[in-house]
Design a protein around this motif. Structure first.
Motif, PDB file in Angstrom:
ATOM      1  N   ILE A 136       3.174 -39.017   9.479  1.00 30.50           N
ATOM      2  CA  ILE A 136       1.807 -39.067   9.984  1.00 30.50           C
ATOM      3  C   ILE A 136       1.809 -38.575  11.427  1.00 30.50           C
ATOM      4  O   ILE A 136       2.664 -38.959  12.222  1.00 30.50           O
ATOM      5  N   THR A 137       0.847 -37.726  11.758  1.00 25.49           N
ATOM      6  CA  THR A 137       0.768 -37.185  13.107  1.00 25.49           C
ATOM      7  C   THR A 137      -0.693 -37.084  13.530  1.00 25.49           C
ATOM      8  O   THR A 137      -1.602 -37.228  12.717  1.00 25.49           O
ATOM      9  N   CYS A 138      -0.909 -36.850  14.789  1.00 30.40           N
ATOM     10  CA  CYS A 138      -2.254 -36.605  15.295  1.00 30.40           C
ATOM     11  C   CYS A 138      -2.251 -35.233  15.960  1.00 30.40           C
ATOM     12  O   CYS A 138      -1.216 -34.593  16.086  1.00 30.40           O
ATOM     13  N   ASN A 139      -3.407 -34.778  16.394  1.00 22.81           N
ATOM     14  CA  ASN A 139      -3.519 -33.431  16.958  1.00 22.81           C
ATOM     15  C   ASN A 139      -3.479 -33.397  18.479  1.00 22.81           C
ATOM     16  O   ASN A 139      -3.754 -32.367  19.071  1.00 22.81           O
ATOM     17  N   LYS A 140      -3.147 -34.486  19.108  1.00 20.25           N
ATOM     18  CA  LYS A 140      -3.106 -34.537  20.564  1.00 20.25           C
ATOM     19  C   LYS A 140      -1.766 -34.010  21.077  1.00 20.25           C
ATOM     20  O   LYS A 140      -0.771 -33.987  20.355  1.00 20.25           O
ATOM     21  N   LYS A 141      -1.753 -33.607  22.351  1.00 18.20           N
ATOM     22  CA  LYS A 141      -0.522 -33.138  22.963  1.00 18.20           C
ATOM     23  C   LYS A 141       0.441 -34.310  23.111  1.00 18.20           C
ATOM     24  O   LYS A 141       0.066 -35.374  23.599  1.00 18.20           O
ATOM     25  N   LYS A 142       1.673 -34.106  22.698  1.00 13.12           N
ATOM     26  CA  LYS A 142       2.669 -35.176  22.683  1.00 13.12           C
ATOM     27  C   LYS A 142       3.625 -35.057  23.866  1.00 13.12           C
ATOM     28  O   LYS A 142       4.030 -33.969  24.244  1.00 13.12           O
ATOM     29  N   PHE A 143       3.990 -36.206  24.434  1.00 13.16           N
ATOM     30  CA  PHE A 143       4.940 -36.279  25.535  1.00 13.16           C
ATOM     31  C   PHE A 143       5.949 -37.370  25.238  1.00 13.16           C
ATOM     32  O   PHE A 143       5.647 -38.305  24.496  1.00 13.16           O
ATOM     33  N   ASP A 144       7.125 -37.278  25.875  1.00 11.62           N
ATOM     34  CA  ASP A 144       7.974 -38.461  25.894  1.00 11.62           C
ATOM     35  C   ASP A 144       7.442 -39.338  27.034  1.00 11.62           C
ATOM     36  O   ASP A 144       6.594 -38.919  27.820  1.00 11.62           O
ATOM     37  N   LYS A 145       7.889 -40.554  27.121  1.00  9.64           N
ATOM     38  CA  LYS A 145       7.318 -41.511  28.072  1.00  9.64           C
ATOM     39  C   LYS A 145       7.465 -41.049  29.522  1.00  9.64           C
ATOM     40  O   LYS A 145       6.519 -41.149  30.303  1.00  9.64           O
TER      41      LYS A 145
END
Length: 64
Positions: A4-13
């Motif tokens: 499952i994923t979303c369409n937002k830009k992903k970052f590590d913490k």
């Protein structure tokens, strides 16, 4: 099995923290990210310029 994923830009913490810190200290008024949170949908970190939170996010930093 599909992840499952979303369409937002992903970052590590760490990167999310840096993006928010740079935006808070920036004079550029285009983007004003003020907090970051762990997404419960994709388990990645996202940044937002919205001050409010909802039940789907865990706020880790907020600058008002």
């Amino acid at each position: 099995m599909n992840k499952i994923t979303c369409n937002k830009k992903k970052f590590d913490k760490i990167k999310a923290m840096l993006v928010v810190a740079q935006a808070v200290n920036s004079t550029d008024s285009k983007r004003r990210e003020c907090r970051f949170y762990n997404c419960k949908i994709c388990n990645s970190w996202h940044v937002t310029s919205q001050f409010f939170t909802n039940s789907n996010t865990e706020v880790m930093y907020e600058q008002k």
